[in-house]
Scaffold this active site. Structure first.
Site, PDB file in Angstrom:
ATOM      1  N   ASP A   1      -0.581  -7.587   1.394  1.00 26.13           N
ATOM      2  CA  ASP A   1       0.017  -6.253   1.434  1.00 26.13           C
ATOM      3  C   ASP A   1       1.537  -6.371   1.578  1.00 26.13           C
ATOM      4  O   ASP A   1       2.105  -6.152   2.649  1.00 26.13           O
ATOM      5  CB  ASP A   1      -0.587  -5.465   2.606  1.00 26.13           C
ATOM      6  CG  ASP A   1      -0.153  -4.010   2.620  1.00 26.13           C
ATOM      7  OD1 ASP A   1       0.348  -3.529   1.583  1.00 26.13           O
ATOM      8  OD2 ASP A   1      -0.307  -3.355   3.676  1.00 26.13           O
TER       9      ASP A   1
ATOM     10  N   SER B   1       4.177   2.199   8.425  1.00 28.95           N
ATOM     11  CA  SER B   1       3.808   1.212   7.408  1.00 28.95           C
ATOM     12  C   SER B   1       5.011   0.792   6.583  1.00 28.95           C
ATOM     13  O   SER B   1       5.874   1.617   6.241  1.00 28.95           O
ATOM     14  CB  SER B   1       2.748   1.784   6.461  1.00 28.95           C
ATOM     15  OG  SER B   1       1.526   1.926   7.124  1.00 28.95           O
TER      16      SER B   1
ATOM     17  N   HIS C   1       0.823  -1.217   0.000  1.00 26.26           N
ATOM     18  CA  HIS C   1       0.000   0.000   0.000  1.00 26.26           C
ATOM     19  C   HIS C   1       0.857   1.268   0.000  1.00 26.26           C
ATOM     20  O   HIS C   1       0.346   2.355  -0.305  1.00 26.26           O
ATOM     21  CB  HIS C   1      -0.986   0.001   1.187  1.00 26.26           C
ATOM     22  CG  HIS C   1      -0.395   0.354   2.519  1.00 26.26           C
ATOM     23  ND1 HIS C   1      -0.037  -0.596   3.448  1.00 26.26           N
ATOM     24  CD2 HIS C   1      -0.119   1.544   3.087  1.00 26.26           C
ATOM     25  CE1 HIS C   1       0.423  -0.008   4.535  1.00 26.26           C
ATOM     26  NE2 HIS C   1       0.393   1.300   4.333  1.00 26.26           N
TER      27      HIS C   1
ATOM     28  N   VAL D   1      19.271  15.461  10.545  1.00 24.11           N
ATOM     29  CA  VAL D   1      20.705  15.624  10.292  1.00 24.11           C
ATOM     30  C   VAL D   1      21.183  14.503   9.371  1.00 24.11           C
ATOM     31  O   VAL D   1      20.490  13.505   9.167  1.00 24.11           O
ATOM     32  CB  VAL D   1      21.512  15.597  11.615  1.00 24.11           C
ATOM     33  CG1 VAL D   1      21.085  16.736  12.533  1.00 24.11           C
ATOM     34  CG2 VAL D   1      21.367  14.246  12.315  1.00 24.11           C
TER      35      VAL D   1
END
Length: 552
Positions: free
Chosen positions: A109, A207, A57, A81
């Site tokens: 997924d 995710s 996804h 940084v």
């Protein structure tokens, strides 16, 4: 260098992605920040020097224009940084699973990213381990999730890497919770983790990052890919009593072990196989790695051979040469044989050639994986098409049995078995069943602690989960497996022999075992009988084999 083994690791038990504080730099050297036009949007895990694992996804838009604006940043810790080990890569290609379902509840997924350029591994940039075929992490295993996602629901993304410890949730509980939320899946491709009371979770921005579970030797394995969840850190107790807007769920992850063959079939979980792999057909073929004698196989290889012999024949595998890196659990370089993702038949390493393996099928898979350190002179494996009634002979070897009930006997039974014999049977019961081994006759050389001739029964194909070791005279009680798999191993030494054994194999359904467990006196009588009759040094039982069973 070993996968899943960070050189820097300090775990603070209070840390978590939702509502916690940062981790030490280098403690998650496999974690990657995916950025779109400079802004973090998803995580990923390093599998090899050109390949990353993430969630599908995250790349629902995988157009050329989108990919041109995506960077994969390895060695990242503080996004404000430039960290010491930080390097940036463009994405060359994306491979989404063909059955990916983008609408919630998402299924399949999972995606692979191919990078432009090659990652140089260092103290701060290292790969995570893929699970082995058949490797299982049981419920309540404490695993790790890390990322630069939100530290609270609707909160901002964190610029510094955070982690959370989550315990795996029983699969049946996971399915029940998601079905109650009307988020159940037709094809259940996920696993869940996190406490019922909430407070620990992954969140938006995490995710695609890995759910990492530990092995006994300290290596971290990618068991899941962060996919979705209802809310962030919400309690999921008594969801029925809550308004829909307040309901919660565990963290939901793509179940990576289910997709191992998909990853390997893509040929992308490591560098290209140096000797070529793929589909092999025929009646007599030899697989070699390396291709020429006098060489060593390469580091970071993943090779998969999908074997097919004529229909109606069985497969005989013979290991002609064998020299792989040796470790006690075969987590480093190893060769694995299995029928499909749920039926591993052998997992081999070291320098001793495994015994012949007879597979009652016209198809099988051989997979080889090497890590980033020691190599060896490799292997040559011959597969042949043999008749269905083919026997391995008095020297024995390994015979696999799939959902096939029948008889197990020592060689030459009822005549005396030979000396220096090694026989193994790998039995896979049907889904929802366990294996029952019941003896009709039993007569092996007697010895203290069965150190000479013996029959050993294990609850796994790797001979690590010992159930019982038997020798001597007299018929033992029946033996039950822990799950769908049982390994029976017969060995004789170079001297005295005896009549041997005759036993029947059958399968017991989950329902039958549950009914048995409702009547403790029956179990107690069986346990006490076993302890009285076989509790001396002749037979070693693990009492748990009689009182507890688990099912896949």
């Amino acid at each position: 260098m070993k996968c899943g083994s960070p050189q820097i690791r300090t775990v603070d038990r209070s840390l978590r992605v939702v509502g916690g504080s940062e981790v030490s730099y280098g403690s998650h050297p496999w974690l990657v920040s995916l950025r779109f036009r400079g802004s973090h949007f998803c995580g990923a895990a390093i599998l090899a020097d050109r390949w990353l694992l993430t969630a599908a996804h995250c790349f629902s838009d995988s157009s050329e224009d989108f990919l041109c604006s995506v960077e994969a940043v390895v060695g990242e810790h503080d996004q404000r940084v430039m960290d010491r080990g930080e390097r940036r890569f463009r994405v060359k290609s994306v491979k989404l699973h063909e059955q990916y379902q983008p609408t919630v509840p998402m299924s399949y997924d999972i995606a692979l990213l191919e990078l432009q350029g090659t990652i140089q591994f260092s103290e701060f940039v290292q790969p995570a381990c893929l699970p082995l075929p058949g490797e299982i992490f049981p419920p309540k295993t404490t695993c790790l999730v890390a990322g630069w996602g939100r530290t609270k629901e609707r909160g901002p993304l964190t610029p510094v890497l955070h982690e959370v410890e989550l315990d795996l949730v029983e699969s049946a509980v996971c399915q029940h919770v998601l079905q109650m939320l009307r988020l159940g899946q037709e094809h259940f491709t996920v696993l869940c983790a996190g406490p019922e009371e909430g407070g620990k979770d992954a969140c938006q921005g995490d995710s695609g990052g890995p759910l990492l579970c530990p092995r006994a030797d300290g290596q971290w394995v990618v068991a899941g890919v962060t996919s979705w969840g209802k809310g962030c850190g919400r309690s999921w107790i008594n969801n029925r009593m809550k308004p829909r807007t307040a309901q919660g769920s565990p963290a939901v992850f793509t179940n990576v072990p289910l997709f191992l063959k998909w990853l390997l079939r893509k040929g992308t979980a490591g560098s290209q196989c140096s000797v070529g792999d793929g589909v092999l057909t025929g009646s007599d073929v030899i697989i070699r790695n390396p291709a020429h004698p006098g060489l060593n196989y390469s580091n970071n290889e993943v090779c998969s051979w999908f074997i097919s012999v004529p229909e109606g024949k069985n497969i005989l595998l013979e290991f002609l040469e064998f020299d792989l890196e040796n470790d006690s659990l075969c987590y480093s370089d190893h060769l694995t044989v299995f029928a499909d993702e749920s039926m591993p038949l052998g997992h081999f390493c070291g320098s001793v050639p495994p015994p012949p393996l007879l597979i009652p099928s016209s198809t099988s898979t051989v997979q080889f994986m090497s890590d980033f350190s020691i190599t060896g002179s490799g292997f040559s494996v011959r597969f042949r098409a043999v008749e269905v009634d083919y026997t391995l002979g008095p020297g024995c070897g390994t015979v696999a049995q799939f959902e096939s009930q029948g008889v197990l006997q020592s060689p030459n039974y009822p005549q005396r078995y030979g000396n220096s014999t090694q026989c193994r049977w790998i039995i896979h019961a049907p889904q929802g069943h366990i294996v029952k081994l019941e003896f009709v006759d039993f007569d092996l050389e007697h010895s203290e602690r069965c150190e000479y001739d013996s029959l050993a029964v294990f609850g796994d194909t790797e001979a690590r989960e010992e159930i019982v070791v038997l020798c001597g005279h007299g018929v033992p009680p029946p033996v039950l497996s822990y799950s769908r798999v049982m390994l029976v191993q017969f060995r004789s030494d170079s001297s005295v022999s005896a009549r041997g054994f005759n036993a029947t194999l059958s399968f017991i359904s989950k329902t039958e075992v549950y009914l048995l467990l409702k009547f403790p006196p029956v179990l107690l009588r069986l346990l006490h009988y076993c302890m009285r009759q076989w509790g001396d040094s002749t037979h070693r039982y693990r009492h748990s084999s009689l009182t507890a069973c688990s099912f896949e």
